[in-house]
Write a protein that holds these residues in place. Structure first.
Motif, mmCIF file in Angstrom:
data_model
loop_
_atom_site.group_PDB
_atom_site.id
_atom_site.type_symbol
_atom_site.label_atom_id
_atom_site.label_comp_id
_atom_site.label_asym_id
_atom_site.label_seq_id
_atom_site.Cartn_x
_atom_site.Cartn_y
_atom_site.Cartn_z
ATOM 1 N N ASN A 58 -6.125 37.075 30.036
ATOM 2 C CA ASN A 58 -5.813 36.152 31.125
ATOM 3 C C ASN A 58 -6.377 34.774 30.781
ATOM 4 O OD1 ASN A 58 -8.645 35.937 32.347
ATOM 5 N ND2 ASN A 58 -8.287 38.148 32.407
ATOM 6 N N PRO A 59 -5.861 33.712 31.396
ATOM 7 C CA PRO A 59 -6.322 32.356 31.060
ATOM 8 C C PRO A 59 -7.813 32.134 31.301
ATOM 9 C CG PRO A 59 -4.245 32.262 32.263
ATOM 10 C CD PRO A 59 -4.705 33.692 32.325
ATOM 11 N N THR A 60 -8.361 32.747 32.363
ATOM 12 C CA THR A 60 -9.782 32.557 32.674
ATOM 13 C C THR A 60 -10.662 33.046 31.536
ATOM 14 O OG1 THR A 60 -9.401 32.741 35.054
ATOM 15 C CG2 THR A 60 -11.636 33.173 34.269
ATOM 16 N N ASP A 61 -10.427 34.273 31.072
ATOM 17 C CA ASP A 61 -11.263 34.824 30.015
ATOM 18 C C ASP A 61 -11.017 34.129 28.681
ATOM 19 O OD1 ASP A 61 -12.285 36.480 31.901
ATOM 20 O OD2 ASP A 61 -11.384 38.329 31.154
ATOM 21 N N THR A 62 -9.776 33.741 28.431
ATOM 22 C CA THR A 62 -9.478 33.018 27.194
ATOM 23 C C THR A 62 -10.230 31.692 27.167
ATOM 24 O OG1 THR A 62 -7.298 34.052 27.051
ATOM 25 C CG2 THR A 62 -7.628 32.015 25.806
ATOM 26 N N GLN A 63 -10.246 30.982 28.305
ATOM 27 C CA GLN A 63 -10.980 29.719 28.379
ATOM 28 C C GLN A 63 -12.483 29.946 28.225
ATOM 29 O OE1 GLN A 63 -10.269 27.433 31.971
ATOM 30 N NE2 GLN A 63 -12.031 26.107 31.609
ATOM 31 N N LEU A 64 -12.986 31.002 28.865
ATOM 32 C CA LEU A 64 -14.414 31.288 28.799
ATOM 33 C C LEU A 64 -14.875 31.504 27.361
ATOM 34 C CD1 LEU A 64 -16.967 31.986 30.626
ATOM 35 C CD2 LEU A 64 -16.367 34.356 30.182
ATOM 36 N N PHE A 65 -14.095 32.260 26.594
ATOM 37 C CA PHE A 65 -14.495 32.588 25.234
ATOM 38 C C PHE A 65 -14.099 31.530 24.212
ATOM 39 C CE2 PHE A 65 -14.799 36.877 27.064
ATOM 40 C CZ PHE A 65 -16.041 37.250 26.560
ATOM 41 N N SER A 66 -13.591 30.395 24.690
ATOM 42 C CA SER A 66 -13.279 29.304 23.771
ATOM 43 C C SER A 66 -14.479 28.393 23.552
ATOM 44 C CB SER A 66 -12.098 28.485 24.316
ATOM 45 O OG SER A 66 -12.475 27.778 25.492
ATOM 46 N N GLN A 67 -15.566 28.643 24.266
ATOM 47 C CA GLN A 67 -16.761 27.809 24.158
ATOM 48 C C GLN A 67 -17.996 28.674 23.975
ATOM 49 O OE1 GLN A 67 -17.596 25.985 28.170
ATOM 50 N NE2 GLN A 67 -15.673 27.012 28.719
ATOM 51 N N GLU A 68 -19.012 28.074 23.356
ATOM 52 C CA GLU A 68 -20.276 28.771 23.127
ATOM 53 C C GLU A 68 -21.038 28.908 24.441
ATOM 54 O OE1 GLU A 68 -21.259 30.079 20.362
ATOM 55 O OE2 GLU A 68 -20.008 29.143 18.811
ATOM 56 N N HIS A 69 -21.814 29.986 24.552
ATOM 57 C CA HIS A 69 -22.629 30.209 25.744
ATOM 58 C C HIS A 69 -24.045 30.593 25.322
ATOM 59 C CE1 HIS A 69 -19.015 29.985 28.119
ATOM 60 N NE2 HIS A 69 -18.462 30.904 27.360
ATOM 61 N N PRO A 70 -24.902 29.597 25.117
ATOM 62 C CA PRO A 70 -26.278 29.907 24.711
ATOM 63 C C PRO A 70 -26.967 30.760 25.773
ATOM 64 C CG PRO A 70 -25.791 27.561 24.477
ATOM 65 C CD PRO A 70 -24.660 28.154 25.251
ATOM 66 N N ALA A 71 -27.471 31.894 25.366
ATOM 67 C CA ALA A 71 -28.134 32.800 26.312
ATOM 68 C C ALA A 71 -29.006 33.760 25.521
ATOM 69 C CB ALA A 71 -27.096 33.584 27.122
ATOM 70 N N ARG A 72 -30.023 34.282 26.186
ATOM 71 C CA ARG A 72 -30.820 35.339 25.546
ATOM 72 C C ARG A 72 -30.004 36.613 25.430
ATOM 73 N NH1 ARG A 72 -35.840 36.021 29.282
ATOM 74 N NH2 ARG A 72 -34.156 35.849 30.807
ATOM 75 N N ALA A 73 -29.195 36.884 26.447
ATOM 76 C CA ALA A 73 -28.344 38.071 26.423
ATOM 77 C C ALA A 73 -27.258 37.900 25.359
ATOM 78 C CB ALA A 73 -27.708 38.285 27.787
ATOM 79 N N ARG A 74 -26.795 39.028 24.836
ATOM 80 C CA ARG A 74 -25.702 38.998 23.871
ATOM 81 C C ARG A 74 -24.382 38.985 24.638
ATOM 82 N NH1 ARG A 74 -27.400 39.398 18.979
ATOM 83 N NH2 ARG A 74 -25.406 40.037 18.049
ATOM 84 N N VAL A 75 -23.703 37.842 24.577
ATOM 85 C CA VAL A 75 -22.422 37.697 25.279
ATOM 86 C C VAL A 75 -21.381 38.531 24.530
ATOM 87 C CG1 VAL A 75 -20.635 36.086 26.011
ATOM 88 C CG2 VAL A 75 -23.050 35.417 26.116
ATOM 89 N N THR A 76 -20.683 39.384 25.276
ATOM 90 C CA THR A 76 -19.802 40.392 24.675
ATOM 91 C C THR A 76 -18.367 40.214 25.147
ATOM 92 O OG1 THR A 76 -21.667 41.934 24.655
ATOM 93 C CG2 THR A 76 -19.474 42.874 24.359
#
Length: 537
Positions: A58-76
């Motif tokens: 979906n467009p929301t998730d595609t947009q979300l994963f188009s950018q880096e997300h610095p976090a302690r958690a491992r973004v999956t």
């Protein structure tokens, strides 16, 4: 309990899928901004993995994963293994996952011979090849790989060897976590423990996770059973969000792991005791974002989780809270509530007055009068156990005084159906309120999306000198209950309010007329805010 060494504390990993599996909840839709906010909450809490969505789906998730997300958690990133009949290199789904800016990739793969035959319409060999090649592609791209073995428990019962072969294939291909999914949510805790015990003979327990659904109300129990059998990763969601009946609730699992010695003595998790004290706030923040009413009876974090109604219980709690509390409410950011109701005793009243900051001596004879008044009014339909501010006002009126900040001389509400400027039929509510503040008479009118909203807006539109005190006041919940049937039914209205500090309180009104009951609760809400702010008459 399976541990690697006697007395050793092992690491348990927490995998949150609120933003992916939780998004399957009926009525839940996350924007990109919502997902980023929840990701920040989870990262602050200390979970190890955050499954943020399904890139390409979906467009929301595609947009979300188009950018880096610095976090302690491992973004999956979540997605499917390669399709049967094509290579991983030529599968667009695999390409989207590898191209996503994520630390890890979680592949969903069938682990049931029945599902492979009926749902995928392919062979067992091709299914195993899809698992193997997908994991290898992710690892080659430098990603941590996880495989959700979908329908694993049902598949194990049907064909043990094939289910184990799916898990073994994923592990041998290089996946970090082989996650066992109770996809249909029908497996029972003793079955989970027995099956996981067999699986860890094939895949080491420190590479095994559990993903439980709540269709028999046992997702949390199933998750803990898997840990007891050797699994070392737990997947779940905040507030148990998820399709159908939801997923394992991390707001119940995390406190259990930290506060119950059967687990805290054997395992470490990424959530600290300090962070645990914020979990009730995290739970409620998510509900507010989603415009959902919090589950008052949720374990640990619910408003009623540490509420006591019976007077005998309240008396014991005042002597020692451990008499009726399994953990201290402060440990999870909650608070004790000794409810005032027609079943309450003097201990409940004294405890609630102390919490609300109403000074009174224990031997004050007016306490008995107050308790009698509560019981009389509850017989008429009031419910003070759920309306703390209205109770505080009642108590102050009997024990002392409440300033006459303002008098409502009259109000009127008109509801009209009419065509708007676009030619569409709409319903408009208009309210007029005449208020006297000291010697000043103020008349305000307002429109709203319903009669109660219109009254609320009109009443708070102009209170003269008190206007600055109520500028940040707003309604957050409105609940109505009809107490008896027929045309002469009595209606109880409960209104929850909040202010600019985030503090919340509830007021109650009762009347045969729903508008009148609502207005009574509205007046109590404003009066409590003025009293709390130290306004003078």
């Amino acid at each position: 309990m399976t541990t690697s060494q006697p007395g050793a504390r092992e690491r348990l990993y927490l995998f949150d899928t609120t933003l992916r599996d939780g998004a399957q909840t009926n009525g839940v839709d996350f924007t990109v901004a919502d997902k980023l906010r929840v990701l920040a909450l989870l990262d602050h809490l200390g979970v190890d993995y955050v499954e943020a969505g399904y890139p390409g789906a979906n467009p929301t998730d595609t947009q979300l994963f188009s950018q880096e997300h610095p976090a302690r958690a491992r973004v999956t990133a979540f997605g499917m293994t390669k399709r049967p009949g094509r290579s991983a290199a030529n599968d667009p789904g695999i390409a989207a996952l590898i191209g996503a800016k994520a630390d890890a990739i979680c592949f969903v793969a069938k682990a049931s011979a029945y599902q492979v035959r009926v749902a995928l319409e392919t062979t067992r060999e091709e299914n195993l090849a899809s698992i193997r090649e997908s994991v290898q592609a992710a690892v080659a791209a430098g990603r941590e790989a996880l495989v959700d073995c979908e329908h694993f428990f049902d598949g194990f019962k049907e064909d043990r060897d094939f289910a184990l072969a799916c898990a073994r294939t994923a592990y041998e291909a290089g996946t970090r976590w082989v996650v066992l999914c109770d996809t249909n949510g029908g497996t029972l805790p003793h079955e989970v423990e027995a099956i996981v015990s067999e699986l860890v003979k094939v895949v080491p327990g420190d590479h095994v996770g559990i993903h439980a659904h709540n269709d028999t109300e046992q997702a949390v129990a199933n998750s803990l059973a898997a840990v007891r059998a050797g699994a070392r990763q737990i997947q779940g969601t905040l507030n148990g969000l998820g399709e159908r009946c939801g997923n394992a609730n991390l707001c119940s699992i995390i406190p259990t792991l930290l506060l119950k010695s059967d687990y805290s003595a054997h395992f470490d998790i990424g959530v600290s005791r300090d962070a645990l004290a914020d979990i009730a706030n995290v739970s409620r923040t998510l509900d507010e974002m989603l415009n959902r009413a919090p589950d008052r009876h949720a374990p640990y974090v619910g408003e009623s989780a540490f509420a006591t109604k019976a007077g005998i219980h309240a008396s014991a709690i005042l002597k020692d809270p451990a008499t009726y509390e399994h953990v201290p409410p402060e440990a999870v950011g909650n608070r004790r509530k000794l409810l005032v109701s027609d079943q309450a005793g003097k201990s409940n009243v004294l405890a609630e007055l102390e919490r609300l900051g109403v000074p009174v001596e224990k031997a004050d004879p007016r306490i008995a009068r107050l308790l009698d008044e509560v019981k009389t009014r509850e017989a008429l339909g009031y419910a003070y156990e759920a309306a703390d501010a209205s109770f505080a006002l009642l108590a102050r009126r009997i024990l002392g005084s409440v300033p006459d900040f303002f008098d409502v001389e009259r109000f009127s509400v008109n509801v009209e159906r009419r065509f708007n400027a676009k030619g569409e039929m709409s319903t408009v509510a208009e309210a007029i309120v005449k208020v006297k503040v000291g010697e000043e008479v103020l008349i305000s009118a307002a429109e709203g999306n319903g009669p109660v909203n219109a009254l609320d807006v009109a009443l708070r539109k102009d209170l003269g000198k008190y206007q600055p005190f109520i500028a940040g006041l707003h309604l957050t919940d409105y609940r109505v209950r009809v107490l008896n049937g027929g045309t002469e039914a009595v209606t109880r209205v409960l209104i929850e309010s909040a202010d600019e500090t985030g503090e919340r309180w509830t007021t109650v009104g009762v009347s045969p007329n729903i508008i009148d009951a609502s207005f009574e609760a509205l007046i109590d809400s404003i009066t409590w805010k003025l009293l709390k702010e130290g306004a003078t008459a």
